[in-house]
Scaffold this active site. Structure first.
Site, PDB file in Angstrom:
ATOM      1  N   HIS A  84       8.091 -20.356 -39.570  1.00  0.00           N
ATOM      2  CA  HIS A  84       7.759 -21.189 -40.729  1.00  0.00           C
ATOM      3  C   HIS A  84       8.195 -20.528 -42.027  1.00  0.00           C
ATOM      4  O   HIS A  84       7.761 -20.913 -43.114  1.00  0.00           O
ATOM      5  CB  HIS A  84       6.258 -21.490 -40.729  1.00  0.00           C
ATOM      6  CG  HIS A  84       5.849 -22.273 -39.520  1.00  0.00           C
ATOM      7  ND1 HIS A  84       5.640 -23.635 -39.543  1.00  0.00           N
ATOM      8  CD2 HIS A  84       5.670 -21.888 -38.227  1.00  0.00           C
ATOM      9  CE1 HIS A  84       5.327 -24.046 -38.325  1.00  0.00           C
ATOM     10  NE2 HIS A  84       5.343 -22.997 -37.510  1.00  0.00           N
TER      11      HIS A  84
ATOM     12  N   LYS B 206      17.029  11.686 -52.783  1.00  0.00           N
ATOM     13  CA  LYS B 206      16.204  12.871 -53.044  1.00  0.00           C
ATOM     14  C   LYS B 206      16.840  13.744 -54.135  1.00  0.00           C
ATOM     15  O   LYS B 206      16.159  14.193 -55.045  1.00  0.00           O
ATOM     16  CB  LYS B 206      16.062  13.710 -51.770  1.00  0.00           C
ATOM     17  CG  LYS B 206      15.180  13.103 -50.716  1.00  0.00           C
ATOM     18  CD  LYS B 206      14.981  14.126 -49.605  1.00  0.00           C
ATOM     19  CE  LYS B 206      14.390  13.507 -48.369  1.00  0.00           C
ATOM     20  NZ  LYS B 206      14.451  14.399 -47.221  1.00  0.00           N
TER      21      LYS B 206
ATOM     22  N   GLU C  32      18.175   4.588 -39.016  1.00  0.00           N
ATOM     23  CA  GLU C  32      18.476   5.951 -39.432  1.00  0.00           C
ATOM     24  C   GLU C  32      19.401   6.647 -38.419  1.00  0.00           C
ATOM     25  O   GLU C  32      20.141   7.557 -38.765  1.00  0.00           O
ATOM     26  CB  GLU C  32      17.163   6.741 -39.593  1.00  0.00           C
ATOM     27  CG  GLU C  32      17.254   7.830 -40.647  1.00  0.00           C
ATOM     28  CD  GLU C  32      15.898   8.355 -41.077  1.00  0.00           C
ATOM     29  OE1 GLU C  32      15.383   7.886 -42.112  1.00  0.00           O
ATOM     30  OE2 GLU C  32      15.334   9.226 -40.387  1.00  0.00           O
TER      31      GLU C  32
HETATM   32  O1  PA5 Z   1      13.460  10.626 -38.459  1.00  0.00           O
HETATM   33  C1  PA5 Z   1      13.518  11.484 -39.304  1.00  0.00           C
HETATM   34  O2  PA5 Z   1      14.020  12.604 -39.099  1.00  0.00           O
HETATM   35  C2  PA5 Z   1      12.965  11.235 -40.688  1.00  0.00           C
HETATM   36  O3  PA5 Z   1      12.550   9.919 -40.825  1.00  0.00           O
HETATM   37  C3  PA5 Z   1      11.794  12.159 -40.947  1.00  0.00           C
HETATM   38  O4  PA5 Z   1      10.821  11.954 -39.958  1.00  0.00           O
HETATM   39  C4  PA5 Z   1      11.188  11.907 -42.341  1.00  0.00           C
HETATM   40  O5  PA5 Z   1      12.167  12.027 -43.312  1.00  0.00           O
HETATM   41  C5  PA5 Z   1      10.073  12.898 -42.599  1.00  0.00           C
HETATM   42  O6  PA5 Z   1      10.544  14.195 -42.489  1.00  0.00           O
HETATM   43  P1  PA5 Z   1       9.559  15.419 -42.335  1.00  0.00           P
HETATM   44  O7  PA5 Z   1       8.830  15.261 -41.045  1.00  0.00           O
HETATM   45  O8  PA5 Z   1      10.454  16.613 -42.329  1.00  0.00           O
HETATM   46  O9  PA5 Z   1       8.642  15.394 -43.509  1.00  0.00           O
END
Ligand code: PA5
Length: 439
Positions: free
Chosen positions: A313, A427, A292
C-alpha cells in the site's frame, strides 16, 4: 526439526533460463572453494566465520551464558552500544524472536529478560538525551561492542553512559555493569577495558563486523534477552553443513548465482521482501551485509527491502508498474506456530464471511501467492526462499545462509566482501571538521 532453506524458482521462469544459471554454477563453486580454502580469495584474513558454527570457542560460549545470567538477574535494561555490524545482527535476532509487544511488558512478563535498547547507532542528541532520561529510574548495564574500539558513534555513547553508571555506583562498583566486546589485543576500547577491569569478550581477528552475529558480538545480548544461543549456533552449523552440497541441492549457491544472473541482465536493485514484520531488522542486517560487502568499484546490486502486505500500500504501485530495474528475494515462512481463525459474523457486515473457518496464515499465504503472480506479470522476477517457522535455530540458519551467499556473490562480482574502504570517506571529513588531532 531441520532448519533447511529451499529456493523456489517458480517466479523466475520468464526471466532466466536454466542455461544462464548452469553456466554460473562452476564459477560459484569455485568462489565458494576460495572462501573455504582460507588463504585464497580477496580478504582471506577474514574467513574465520565460515567454520565458526562448528569451531566456536566453547569456553567463551559458557562464559557468555553465565555473564548473561548474571546480567539478567541484576538489571532491568541492557543498553547495547554499537553500530553497523556491531549491533544489526543483535537487533535483527531480538526483534525477530521476541514478542512484538515485549517492550511494553514487565520484566517478569518477559520471562525475566531485561529490555534491550540501543545506543551509538547514530549521533542524535535527542535520542541520547531521551535514553538517559528513560534510564533514570532503571537498573541498567551496557554492553559496548566495537571491534576496532575507535568508532566515534559508540565511543561517544559509551562515554555518556559510563559517566552515568559511575555517577550512580562510583567508578569501582560500576564495573559489573559494563561489558566490552572488542578486539582481543588492541584498540582504545581494549585498552580502556583492561585499565578499568571491565569484563571482556573477543571479536575474533578473522571475523569482520557484519559477519560477527554468531560471535560474542551477537551472542551475549541475545542470551541476555533470553534467546537460546545454542539453538542459534546449531542452526548456523546446519547451514554450514548444507553449504557443501552439490549445486543442484545447494540453495546458497543457487541464490548467489540467481541474483548475479539477474544483475547481469540489468536488474540493479534487490528487494528483500517478507510477509511478517518480525523480519524487519533481519532486512536491515541483510542490507548492511550485502551493501557493505559488495558495493565497491562502482558495481553491485543495491540492497533494499519491503514488508508486505504493509508496503503493497506504499511501494506496491512502483513495484508493479515503475521502472523495471529490480527483482525481489522473498523470505517465506512455511507454517506458523500460532493460529487465528476467522469467524462467521451474523449479517456479514464487513463482507468477510467468505473467509470464515480459514486461518490468518492462510490469508497471508494467498496474499503472497497473489502478489508474486502479479509482480511476475508486471515484469518483476522473484527468488523465493522457503524457510521453516522462525525460531532461534532457523534464524541461525538464515544468518549463515546469507553470509555464505554474500561471500560467494562478492567473489562472483570480483570484489572483496570483507573490507569497507568507502566508509572512511565521511569519517575523515567529519574528523577534519571536528578538529580531531592528526585529521
Ligand atoms: O561490518 C563492519 O565491519 C562495519 O559495519 C562495522 O561493524 C562498523 O563500522 C562498526 O565497527 P566497530 O565494531 O569497529 O566499531
Amino acid at each position: 526439526m531441520a532448519a533447511r532453506i529451499q529456493l523456489d524458482s517458480t517466479h523466475l521462469k520468464p526471466f532466466l533460463n536454466d542455461d544462464e544459471l548452469t553456466m554460473l554454477a562452476p564459477l560459484a563453486e569455485l568462489a565458494d572453494k576460495q572462501l573455504l580454502q582460507g588463504h585464497e580469495g580477496a580478504g582471506s584474513d577474514y574467513h574465520g566465520w565460515i567454520t565458526l558454527p562448528r569451531d566456536y570457542d566453547k569456553e567463551e560460549f559458557a562464559r557468555i551464558q553465565s555473564t548473561a545470567q548474571r546480567l539478567r538477574e541484576a538489571i532491568d535494561v541492557l543498553v547495547v552500544i554499537g553500530i553497523g555490524g556491531s549491533y544489526l545482527g543483535t537487533r535483527a535476532a531480538i526483534h525477530a524472536l521476541s514478542d512484538s509487544f515485549g517492550d511494553s511488558l514487565t520484566k517478569a512478563q518477559r520471562g525475566g529478560a531485561p529490555l534491550i535498547v540501543y545506543a551509538g547507532t547514530q549521533i542524535s542528541t535527542r535520542y541520547h538525551a531521551q535514553l538517559l532520561k528513560f534510564l533514570e529510574d532503571k537498573r541498567f548495564a551496557v554492553n559496548v561492542i566495537s571491534k576496532s574500539g575507535t568508532t566515534t558513534e559508540p565511543a561517544l555513547a559509551f562515554r555518556l553512559l559510563r559517566k552515568e553508571l559511575e555517577r550512580r555506583h562510583g567508578a569501582e562498583d560500576a564495573k559489573p555493569f559494563i561489558v566490552a566486546t572488542t578486539d582481543g589485543q588492541r584498540g582504545k576500547l581494549f585498552e580502556l577495558a583492561n585499565e578499568k577491569g571491565y569484563e571482556k569478550f573477543v571479536v575474533p581477528d578473522d571475523v569482520g563486523g557484519r559477519y560477527s552475529v554468531i560471535t560474542a558480538v551477537g551472542l551475549l545480548p541475545l542470551a541476555v534477552s533470553g534467546i537460546d544461543i545454542a539453538e542459534l549456533m546449531a542452526g548456523a552449523e546446519e547451514a554450514r553443513q548444507h553449504a557443501d552440497a552439490p549445486f543442484g541441492q545447494n540453495a546458497i549457491l543457487q541464490y548467489a548465482c540467481t541474483r548475479h544472473a539477474l544483475y547481469q541482465k540489468g536488474k540493479v536493485i534487490e528487494l528483500l521482501v517478507n510477509f511478517d514484520p518480525r523480519f524487519q531488522y533481519v532486512a536491515e542486517w541483510w542490507k548492511q551485509l550485502f551493501g557493505e560487502s559488495e558495493g565497491k568499484d562502482h558495481k553491485a546490486l543495491y540492497p533494499a527491502s519491503a514488508q508486505f502486505t504493509t508496503d503493497l500500500h506504499s511501494l506496491g504501485q512502483y513495484i508493479q508498474d515503475g521502472r523495471r530495474h529490480l527483482f525481489e528475494t522473498v523470505l517465506l515462512e512455511t507454517g506458523s506456530a500460532e493460529e487465528i481463525t476467522v469467524e462467521t459474523v451474523e449479517g456479514d457486515p464487513d463482507g468477510l464471511n467468505y473467509l470464515a473457518g480459514k486461518n490468518m496464515a492462510f490469508v497471508n499465504e494467498k496474499a503472497a501467492e497473489g502478489t508474486l503472480a502479479a509482480h511476475e506479470d508486471g515484469g518483476i522476477p522473484s527468488i523465493i526462499l522457503n524457510m521453516p517457522p522462525l525460531n532461534a535455530k532457523t534464524l541461525g540458519y538464515l544468518f549463515y545462509f546469507f553470509m555464505r551467499a554474500c561471500g560467494v556473490s562478492a567473489y562472483l562480482l570480483g570484489v572483496n566482501p570483507f573490507d569497507q574502504p568507502g566508509v572512511e570517506a565521511y569519517k575523515s571529513n567529519m574528523f577534519r571538521l571536528l578538529g580531531k588531532p592528526g585529521a
